[in-house]
Design a protein around this motif. Structure first.
Motif, PDB file in Angstrom:
ATOM      1  N   GLN A  71      51.642  13.912  32.665  1.00  0.00           N
ATOM      2  CA  GLN A  71      51.863  15.223  33.294  1.00  0.00           C
ATOM      3  C   GLN A  71      53.122  15.894  32.746  1.00  0.00           C
ATOM      4  OE1 GLN A  71      49.893  17.058  34.981  1.00  0.00           O
ATOM      5  NE2 GLN A  71      48.323  15.603  35.590  1.00  0.00           N
ATOM      6  N   HIS A  72      54.154  15.112  32.495  1.00  0.00           N
ATOM      7  CA  HIS A  72      55.377  15.685  31.894  1.00  0.00           C
ATOM      8  C   HIS A  72      55.087  16.205  30.490  1.00  0.00           C
ATOM      9  CE1 HIS A  72      58.462  15.212  34.868  1.00  0.00           C
ATOM     10  NE2 HIS A  72      58.209  13.936  35.039  1.00  0.00           N
ATOM     11  N   ARG A 128      55.491  20.076  29.286  1.00  0.00           N
ATOM     12  CA  ARG A 128      56.331  20.513  28.171  1.00  0.00           C
ATOM     13  C   ARG A 128      55.565  21.423  27.212  1.00  0.00           C
ATOM     14  NH1 ARG A 128      58.354  15.298  28.722  1.00  0.00           N
ATOM     15  NH2 ARG A 128      56.929  14.464  27.163  1.00  0.00           N
ATOM     16  N   GLN A 129      54.247  21.275  27.173  1.00  0.00           N
ATOM     17  CA  GLN A 129      53.435  22.094  26.273  1.00  0.00           C
ATOM     18  C   GLN A 129      53.175  23.493  26.845  1.00  0.00           C
ATOM     19  OE1 GLN A 129      49.942  19.784  25.467  1.00  0.00           O
ATOM     20  NE2 GLN A 129      51.093  18.128  24.511  1.00  0.00           N
ATOM     21  N   SER A 149      57.639  29.998  31.131  1.00  0.00           N
ATOM     22  CA  SER A 149      57.353  30.731  32.362  1.00  0.00           C
ATOM     23  C   SER A 149      56.210  30.116  33.182  1.00  0.00           C
ATOM     24  CB  SER A 149      57.023  32.188  32.041  1.00  0.00           C
ATOM     25  OG  SER A 149      55.846  32.253  31.249  1.00  0.00           O
ATOM     26  N   LYS A 150      55.410  29.286  32.533  1.00  0.00           N
ATOM     27  CA  LYS A 150      54.251  28.695  33.227  1.00  0.00           C
ATOM     28  C   LYS A 150      54.466  27.219  33.575  1.00  0.00           C
ATOM     29  CE  LYS A 150      50.996  31.935  31.708  1.00  0.00           C
ATOM     30  NZ  LYS A 150      49.982  32.624  32.324  1.00  0.00           N
ATOM     31  N   ARG A 151      55.637  26.705  33.277  1.00  0.00           N
ATOM     32  CA  ARG A 151      55.908  25.287  33.566  1.00  0.00           C
ATOM     33  C   ARG A 151      55.888  25.023  35.059  1.00  0.00           C
ATOM     34  NH1 ARG A 151      60.073  24.096  28.932  1.00  0.00           N
ATOM     35  NH2 ARG A 151      58.523  23.819  27.302  1.00  0.00           N
ATOM     36  N   ASP A 197      43.723  11.862  27.699  1.00  0.00           N
ATOM     37  CA  ASP A 197      43.426  12.852  26.668  1.00  0.00           C
ATOM     38  C   ASP A 197      44.230  14.110  26.921  1.00  0.00           C
ATOM     39  OD1 ASP A 197      41.539  11.222  25.464  1.00  0.00           O
ATOM     40  OD2 ASP A 197      39.887  12.014  26.657  1.00  0.00           O
ATOM     41  N   GLU A 198      44.791  14.628  25.854  1.00  0.00           N
ATOM     42  CA  GLU A 198      45.473  15.926  25.948  1.00  0.00           C
ATOM     43  C   GLU A 198      44.389  16.997  25.893  1.00  0.00           C
ATOM     44  OE1 GLU A 198      48.720  16.519  26.380  1.00  0.00           O
ATOM     45  OE2 GLU A 198      49.145  14.386  26.444  1.00  0.00           O
ATOM     46  N   GLU A 199      44.458  17.917  26.794  1.00  0.00           N
ATOM     47  CA  GLU A 199      43.434  18.959  26.838  1.00  0.00           C
ATOM     48  C   GLU A 199      43.822  20.131  25.989  1.00  0.00           C
ATOM     49  OE1 GLU A 199      42.895  19.748  30.974  1.00  0.00           O
ATOM     50  OE2 GLU A 199      42.209  17.735  31.347  1.00  0.00           O
TER      51      GLU A 199
END
Length: 105
Positions: free
Chosen positions: A28-29, A33-34, A38-40, A103-105
């Motif tokens: 999740q971290h 970070r990706q 502004s959307k973190r 998996d990274e989405e």
């Protein structure tokens, strides 16, 4: 054994939930970070997402075991413990979870 008893048993007899939680938190971290600044997500939202992943994991394990365990009506809890110990479920789960990669989405 109901879902809550199962979770208590897992936490008392295994590190699998702690291992999964640690890996879910790292995932999740990483996802956070990706995101653009502004959307973190806040730490509270990240923690909530991790809790949701952990609960889903426990639900999945519980449901899978439930279909394989033949409960003794007089000692349902013991039926679960005997199956879990007899089939080394906790050791196998710990091993599997320690190797899990989300998996990274």
């Amino acid at each position: 054994m109901d879902r809550e008893e199962f979770e208590t048993y897992l936490n008392a007899n295994s590190r699998v939930v702690a291992i999964f939680r640690s890996q879910a938190l790292a995932y999740q971290h990483s996802k956070n970070r990706q995101r653009s600044t502004s959307k973190r997500w806040s730490e509270t939202v990240v923690a909530s997402a991790v809790d949701k992943m952990v609960n889903q994991f426990i639900d999945n394990v519980y449901d899978k075991l439930k279909t394989n365990i033949k409960e003794n009506k007089f000692q349902p809890y013991d039926s679960w413990v005997n199956f879990i110990e007899g089939n080394e479920v906790l050791d196998n789960l710990e091993e599997t979870v320690s190797e899990i990669e989300f998996d990274e989405e």
